[in-house]
Enzyme design. Sequence first.
Site, short mmCIF file in Angstrom:
data_model
loop_
_atom_site.label_atom_id
_atom_site.label_comp_id
_atom_site.label_asym_id
_atom_site.label_seq_id
_atom_site.Cartn_x
_atom_site.Cartn_y
_atom_site.Cartn_z
N SER A 164 0.84 -1.20 0.00
CA SER A 164 0.00 0.00 0.00
C SER A 164 0.88 1.25 0.00
O SER A 164 1.72 1.40 -0.87
CB SER A 164 -0.96 -0.06 1.20
OG SER A 164 -2.02 0.85 1.05
N ASP A 219 -8.22 -4.62 -6.57
CA ASP A 219 -7.81 -3.86 -5.39
C ASP A 219 -8.66 -2.58 -5.27
O ASP A 219 -8.68 -1.76 -6.18
CB ASP A 219 -6.33 -3.47 -5.49
CG ASP A 219 -5.75 -3.03 -4.18
OD1 ASP A 219 -6.38 -2.22 -3.48
OD2 ASP A 219 -4.65 -3.49 -3.83
N HIS A 250 -7.20 -6.01 -1.15
CA HIS A 250 -6.09 -5.06 -1.10
C HIS A 250 -4.79 -5.82 -0.90
O HIS A 250 -4.48 -6.30 0.18
CB HIS A 250 -6.33 -4.09 0.06
CG HIS A 250 -5.38 -2.93 0.11
ND1 HIS A 250 -4.96 -2.26 -1.02
CD2 HIS A 250 -4.77 -2.32 1.16
CE1 HIS A 250 -4.14 -1.29 -0.66
NE2 HIS A 250 -4.00 -1.31 0.66
#
Length: 512
Positions: A233, A451, A481
């Site tokens: 991320s 995602d 994710h």
Amino acid sequence: MTRLGRWTALTAAAALLTAGCSSGSSGDDKADEGESSARPSAAAPSGVPESLASQTPDWGRCKATAGSPAPGDDWQCATLKAPLDWAKPDGETIDLALIRAKATGDQRIGSLLFNFGGPGGSGVSMMPSYADTVSSLHERYDLVSWDPRGVAASEGVRCRSDEAIEDAESVDSTPDTAAEEQAYLKDAADFGQGCEKAAGKLMAHVSTTDTARDMDLMRHVLGDEKMHYFGISYGTELGGVYAHLFPKRVGRVILDAVVDPSADTMGHAENQIRGFQRALDDYLESTGQDPEQGSQKIAGLLKRLDARPLPTSSDRKLTQTLALTGIVLPLYSKDGWPALTSALAAAEDGDGSELLALADGYNERDPSGRYGTTTHSQRVISCLDGKQRPTVEETKKLLPRFEKISPVFGTFLGWDTAGWCHDWPVAGQHETPEVSASGAAPILVVGNTGDPATPYEGARRMADELGKEVGVVLTWEGEGHGAYGSGSDCVDSAVDAYLLKGTVPKDGKVCS
């Protein structure tokens, strides 16, 4: 409402359950034999004073933290000193909390440094709970993570009390009137003032660039010639910035769930609106609903909550903002979809308890009413990074476009651009981060087509900006994710082969 997905969902879902440790060692624990006197042979960062370059972490037993027991005996914790201001490396220092589990095998490659996202996620708390996911890497790597500056045990910033956070739940984050706009912007400004009061001089020294320089000091102190790194991320943005600053020190680097480095504030908002709507569509289709009709139904629920919050099993109400947050969390992983179905059905029947519980999980609120500080650190870091400060007028011009992309998420994330860094006490540093890394070793960029928080398109853009023959894209046609450890043997084997053997997959490889 915080910026969605700038903190990996893995951290969000586990925030109240993971084990943690303090940044220091217990008084009677000794460093591993030979470490206390051994000077790392790895190249030192330029300009770093000898007192910092020659330090050796005093690894010892990790301590329990509030609400979290200490991790097992395999884990060690220590403190690293780094310059407060990297422009004055021989000046005041700050303490950074580290955690590691040493490699279990004889053929050790080095340290593998993890950042789990945010900005603002605690690596010290998260690393032990993630160890099972990366167990195949542990034999040859020391698993290492840390709390970046301004986060948790590394002089973490708390901008607002628990009571004030709860009071702010009544602030409408999608204002419809001039009075609501004024209250929304005042709350945003008050938050920034609280951060300034809490952080002091640290407020201007928590940027992603500062943390990337901390990482290079960490690499040296850990004794590694090259940086081996796994970023998830926001951790992908941090990894890209590190590669730009230190391309010749890049070793084996994985970037998973990739932040689009070419997007500015408005661009990130649009990316996330598309990403979360795409995930919601996939969820609705999985339950046999038409995505357009299902989205309109959810948008209708949110509109009703804007006028009249729902009762819950506690004395708190489910507001529109809390409901949206509760919808967001289960979209991070396909495993969360059944919980979303149940929570939406309960809300339609007039009970907001389940959506409130999901929102509390995202917001790190425990049953006693204590909140975590991830979103505080997140805001302090991202508002120092980003230069843009969209006005209400600029936001309003884009709202129709955002609402067309998503009737559920468009308004919320649109208004977030105006409030996130409103009247912020410190100027931002750049429009978009610089991640070009000409001359670096190949970096594996992993994108997931489903995602929600860091949409797939960001992976290709990251690879392009890293540069030709540097960025290598691996695609997973999946949901959630992040890709590694999410159920794809194809992804996991490709990542493991790269990290363990140095085998770089063909650029554009697809795992279905």
